[in-house]
Design a protein around this motif. Structure first.
Motif, PDB file in Angstrom:
ATOM      1  N   LEU A  25       0.839  -1.205   0.000  1.00  0.00           N
ATOM      2  CA  LEU A  25       0.000   0.000   0.000  1.00  0.00           C
ATOM      3  C   LEU A  25       0.871   1.252   0.000  1.00  0.00           C
ATOM      4  CD1 LEU A  25      -2.743   1.369   0.160  1.00  0.00           C
ATOM      5  CD2 LEU A  25      -2.725   0.998   2.639  1.00  0.00           C
ATOM      6  N   GLU A  26       1.902   1.250   0.808  1.00  0.00           N
ATOM      7  CA  GLU A  26       2.796   2.405   0.893  1.00  0.00           C
ATOM      8  C   GLU A  26       3.525   2.635  -0.428  1.00  0.00           C
ATOM      9  OE1 GLU A  26       6.870   2.764   3.173  1.00  0.00           O
ATOM     10  OE2 GLU A  26       5.214   3.157   4.579  1.00  0.00           O
ATOM     11  N   SER A  29       1.195   3.889  -3.218  1.00  0.00           N
ATOM     12  CA  SER A  29       0.891   5.307  -3.021  1.00  0.00           C
ATOM     13  C   SER A  29       2.056   6.166  -3.496  1.00  0.00           C
ATOM     14  CB  SER A  29       0.612   5.571  -1.536  1.00  0.00           C
ATOM     15  OG  SER A  29       0.406   6.946  -1.302  1.00  0.00           O
ATOM     16  N   ASP A  35      -3.083   9.251  -2.484  1.00  0.00           N
ATOM     17  CA  ASP A  35      -3.108   9.009  -1.044  1.00  0.00           C
ATOM     18  C   ASP A  35      -3.448   7.554  -0.741  1.00  0.00           C
ATOM     19  OD1 ASP A  35      -2.507  11.641  -0.541  1.00  0.00           O
ATOM     20  OD2 ASP A  35      -4.605  12.230  -0.158  1.00  0.00           O
ATOM     21  N   GLN A  36      -2.863   7.026   0.330  1.00  0.00           N
ATOM     22  CA  GLN A  36      -3.122   5.641   0.717  1.00  0.00           C
ATOM     23  C   GLN A  36      -4.607   5.403   0.978  1.00  0.00           C
ATOM     24  OE1 GLN A  36      -0.583   3.777   3.657  1.00  0.00           O
ATOM     25  NE2 GLN A  36       1.168   5.068   3.096  1.00  0.00           N
ATOM     26  N   GLU A  37      -5.272   6.411   1.555  1.00  0.00           N
ATOM     27  CA  GLU A  37      -6.692   6.262   1.865  1.00  0.00           C
ATOM     28  C   GLU A  37      -7.507   6.063   0.588  1.00  0.00           C
ATOM     29  OE1 GLU A  37      -4.752   8.673   2.933  1.00  0.00           O
ATOM     30  OE2 GLU A  37      -4.621   8.311   5.100  1.00  0.00           O
TER      31      GLU A  37
END
Length: 301
Positions: A25-26, A29, A35-37
């Motif tokens: 995920l990081e 992004s 953004d990760q969200e």
């Protein structure tokens, strides 16, 4: 990405104290600038599509346009309710759901290619059946999809995920490996255990040819999705029990590339070999060709 092999991914996890899902995920992004969200929310949307495909396959008509397939996911689910399964309830449920998603694909329904349309049933079958059994929330399952995505990323960049390139070992094999590794992490296993699960799974599918009858993603593709879900669970259990892949998983992926590259063209999605060219396979193909000739072309009507 900061990793191109699973050994590098494992080292990142150890160094930063993060899960495979967290690293993926990081890095995604960072690579995309999103953004990760927002990335997490998009993956959550994909998971809802997977759940809807399972529901549709279990409750609606999934007979394919060819008429060759449909309804097997429901049949396995009904058999499961009889309480007499040979493989156990967990395996039977994963199999039923995987078959259903593949049948939705064959009937022109909406699925998520994980990693391809031809192998779309394995991960939903494993994930959604496990969620029902263990009571996990959707966010937990979405994190598992990032784990599966990291594994698929490595396989795709070092070998194949396409049956046309590397045979069914590439499509179904990759999906099984992705599901197995993710399942280990979902169950709280270590990064090393997850990566061993991938190796154990991939070794069991090396050399699997791609031989679709009539060139359709139906026979034997759908059944392979069902059985693939069971294999993924078995590989995850082996790894969680402490079974290790004697051949490092990155080396297994290299072998998949070697085997797929050496595979005859007739065994790579051309329908010119394997089950597609059995007497029955040829009869089914000719029958479908006859139906097409009898059906008027809407464009010429």
């Amino acid at each position: 990405m900061r990793f191109s092999h699973l050994r590098e991914l494992a080292e990142l996890c150890r160094k930063e104290g993060k899960s495979i899902a967290g690293i993926m995920l990081e890095d995604q992004s960072h690579e995309t600038g999103i953004d990760q969200e927002d990335i997490f929310r998009q993956m959550a949307d994909y998971y809802q599509i997977m759940k809807e495909a399972v529901r549709k396959g279990q409750t609606e008509d999934t007979v394919s346009r060819s008429g060759l397939t449909g309804g097997d996911g429901k049949r396995v689910a009904e058999y499961l309710r009889s309480g007499e399964t040979c493989s156990g309830d967990a395996s039977a449920l994963a199999m039923a759901y995987a078959l259903s998603v593949s049948e939705v694909n064959a009937s022109m329904g909406r699925i998520v290619a994980t990693p391809t349309a031809g192998s779309c049933g394995v991960i939903p079958g494993v994930f959604i059946s496990a969620q029902e059994r263990f009571g996990w929330d959707d966010d937990h399952m979405v994190r598992g999809l990032f784990t599966a995505g990291a594994i698929g990323y490595v396989i795709a960049n070092n070998s194949f995920i396409s049956g046309a390139e590397g045979g069914c070992q590439a499509e179904i094999g990759s999906a099984i490996g992705m599901a197995a590794g993710a399942m280990v992490e979902l169950r709280g296993g270590t990064t090393d255990q997850a990566i061993h699960a991938v190796g154990l799974a991939l070794k069991n599918t090396l050399g699997l040819i791609c031989d679709p009858v009539a060139g359709l993603v139906e026979i034997p593709c759908i059944v392979r999705n069902g059985l693939g879900a069971v294999t993924a669970l078995a590989a995850a259990d082996m790894a969680l029990a402490g079974v290790r892949s004697a051949i490092p998983t990155d080396e297994v992926i290299d072998v998949m590339l070697e085997v797929g590259s050496a595979m005859p063209t007739k065994h790579r999605e051309t329908a010119k070999g394997g089950l597609a060219q059995t007497p029955t396979g040829r009869k089914l193909t000719e029958s479908l060709r006859g139906k097409r000739k009898e059906s008027p072309d809407p464009a010429q009507a």
